[in-house]
Motif scaffolding. Structure first.
Motif, mmCIF file in Angstrom:
data_model
loop_
_atom_site.group_PDB
_atom_site.id
_atom_site.type_symbol
_atom_site.label_atom_id
_atom_site.label_comp_id
_atom_site.label_asym_id
_atom_site.label_seq_id
_atom_site.Cartn_x
_atom_site.Cartn_y
_atom_site.Cartn_z
ATOM 1 N N ARG A 41 -4.839 3.752 34.954
ATOM 2 C CA ARG A 41 -5.484 2.338 35.243
ATOM 3 C C ARG A 41 -6.860 2.619 34.427
ATOM 4 O O ARG A 41 -7.627 3.137 34.696
ATOM 5 C CB ARG A 41 -5.542 2.059 36.478
ATOM 6 C CG ARG A 41 -4.049 1.780 37.090
ATOM 7 C CD ARG A 41 -3.982 1.688 38.764
ATOM 8 N NE ARG A 41 -5.102 0.657 39.170
ATOM 9 C CZ ARG A 41 -5.020 -0.626 39.149
ATOM 10 N NH1 ARG A 41 -3.812 -1.338 38.650
ATOM 11 N NH2 ARG A 41 -5.838 -1.370 39.866
ATOM 12 N N LEU A 42 -6.925 1.402 33.671
ATOM 13 C CA LEU A 42 -8.223 1.417 33.046
ATOM 14 C C LEU A 42 -8.732 0.016 32.948
ATOM 15 O O LEU A 42 -7.666 -1.057 32.904
ATOM 16 C CB LEU A 42 -8.096 1.822 31.349
ATOM 17 C CG LEU A 42 -7.637 3.165 31.219
ATOM 18 C CD1 LEU A 42 -7.462 3.014 29.527
ATOM 19 C CD2 LEU A 42 -8.726 4.150 31.485
ATOM 20 N N PRO A 43 -10.102 -0.100 32.963
ATOM 21 C CA PRO A 43 -10.463 -1.440 32.758
ATOM 22 C C PRO A 43 -10.121 -2.045 31.465
ATOM 23 O O PRO A 43 -10.238 -1.377 30.595
ATOM 24 C CB PRO A 43 -12.143 -1.303 32.795
ATOM 25 C CG PRO A 43 -12.411 -0.114 33.463
ATOM 26 C CD PRO A 43 -11.168 0.732 32.960
ATOM 27 N N ILE A 64 -10.163 -1.353 26.100
ATOM 28 C CA ILE A 64 -9.275 -1.595 24.963
ATOM 29 C C ILE A 64 -10.121 -2.157 23.843
ATOM 30 O O ILE A 64 -9.868 -1.990 22.584
ATOM 31 C CB ILE A 64 -8.128 -2.537 25.346
ATOM 32 C CG1 ILE A 64 -7.149 -2.156 26.461
ATOM 33 C CG2 ILE A 64 -7.204 -2.831 23.822
ATOM 34 C CD1 ILE A 64 -6.460 -0.439 26.051
ATOM 35 N N ALA A 65 -10.848 -3.071 24.147
ATOM 36 C CA ALA A 65 -11.758 -3.617 23.142
ATOM 37 C C ALA A 65 -12.683 -2.590 22.546
ATOM 38 O O ALA A 65 -13.204 -2.634 21.457
ATOM 39 C CB ALA A 65 -12.686 -4.857 23.988
ATOM 40 N N MET A 66 -13.220 -1.767 23.634
ATOM 41 C CA MET A 66 -14.305 -0.537 23.126
ATOM 42 C C MET A 66 -13.373 0.333 21.950
ATOM 43 O O MET A 66 -14.100 0.629 20.998
ATOM 44 C CB MET A 66 -14.676 0.246 24.119
ATOM 45 C CG MET A 66 -15.803 -0.776 24.861
ATOM 46 S SD MET A 66 -16.206 -0.010 26.794
ATOM 47 C CE MET A 66 -16.881 1.737 26.128
ATOM 48 N N MET A 67 -12.187 0.739 22.298
ATOM 49 C CA MET A 67 -11.267 1.518 21.469
ATOM 50 C C MET A 67 -11.078 0.767 20.320
ATOM 51 O O MET A 67 -11.088 1.525 19.180
ATOM 52 C CB MET A 67 -9.980 1.814 22.305
ATOM 53 C CG MET A 67 -10.126 2.797 23.440
ATOM 54 S SD MET A 67 -10.846 4.350 23.037
ATOM 55 C CE MET A 67 -9.422 5.102 22.115
ATOM 56 N N ALA A 68 -11.031 -0.315 20.187
ATOM 57 C CA ALA A 68 -10.589 -1.109 19.034
ATOM 58 C C ALA A 68 -12.048 -1.032 18.154
ATOM 59 O O ALA A 68 -11.851 -0.757 16.793
ATOM 60 C CB ALA A 68 -10.442 -2.596 19.005
#
Length: 150
Positions: A49-51, A55-59
């Protein structure tokens, strides 16, 4: 700053290129509606479980790596020395000290050493870039008004 990672290799770049579009698409589809993302791995029985912000940071990270840039993830409340601040801003240490003493960048003192928050450096850098952009627009308009062929 110990937050820097190793230089991006060609293999890292190739892998990042293959994943960056998927992460960007996921980031857009999540928007602000979803707060938590669950990711499953074959090696684990329970999902991770992740905030959703991750996902935006990984992008962003993959986007930089896909073009061969090295990426650093730095906590904004992290404090750095004047030399590290100078390296970050790409200026000399004495120039950073002058900026601090003039009050342009907030700092604290730990004994005789000045410490600067990364968030304050980023804010200063953004202000500096905005000022430069504004001045360049002014100069370009002035050159056009004077018909200087620029």
């Amino acid at each position: 700053m110990d937050a820097l990672i190793e230089k991006t290799t060609r293999e890292d770049q190739r892998i990042a290129k293959g994943s960056v579009n998927l992460f960007k698409k996921l980031s857009r589809s999540l928007g602000s509606s979803k707060k938590v993302v669950e990711i499953s791995f074959p090696e684990s029985d329970e999902p991770l479980r992740l905030p959703a912000k991750v996902i935006a940071m990984m992008a962003e990270i993959l986007s930089g790596m896909s073009v061969g840039r090295s990426v650093a993830v730095i906590q904004t409340e992290m404090e750095v020395s004047t030399q590290e601040a100078a390296d970050f801003l790409e200026v000399s240490r004495p120039h950073v000290v002058r900026l601090l003493e003039k009050g342009e960048i907030p700092f604290t003192k730990a004994g005789t050493h000045r410490r600067i928050k990364i968030s304050d450096l980023i804010a200063y850098q953004k202000t500096l870039k905005a000022t430069r952009r504004k001045q360049l627009k002014f100069l370009a308009k002035q050159a056009q008004d004077l018909k200087l062929d620029y």
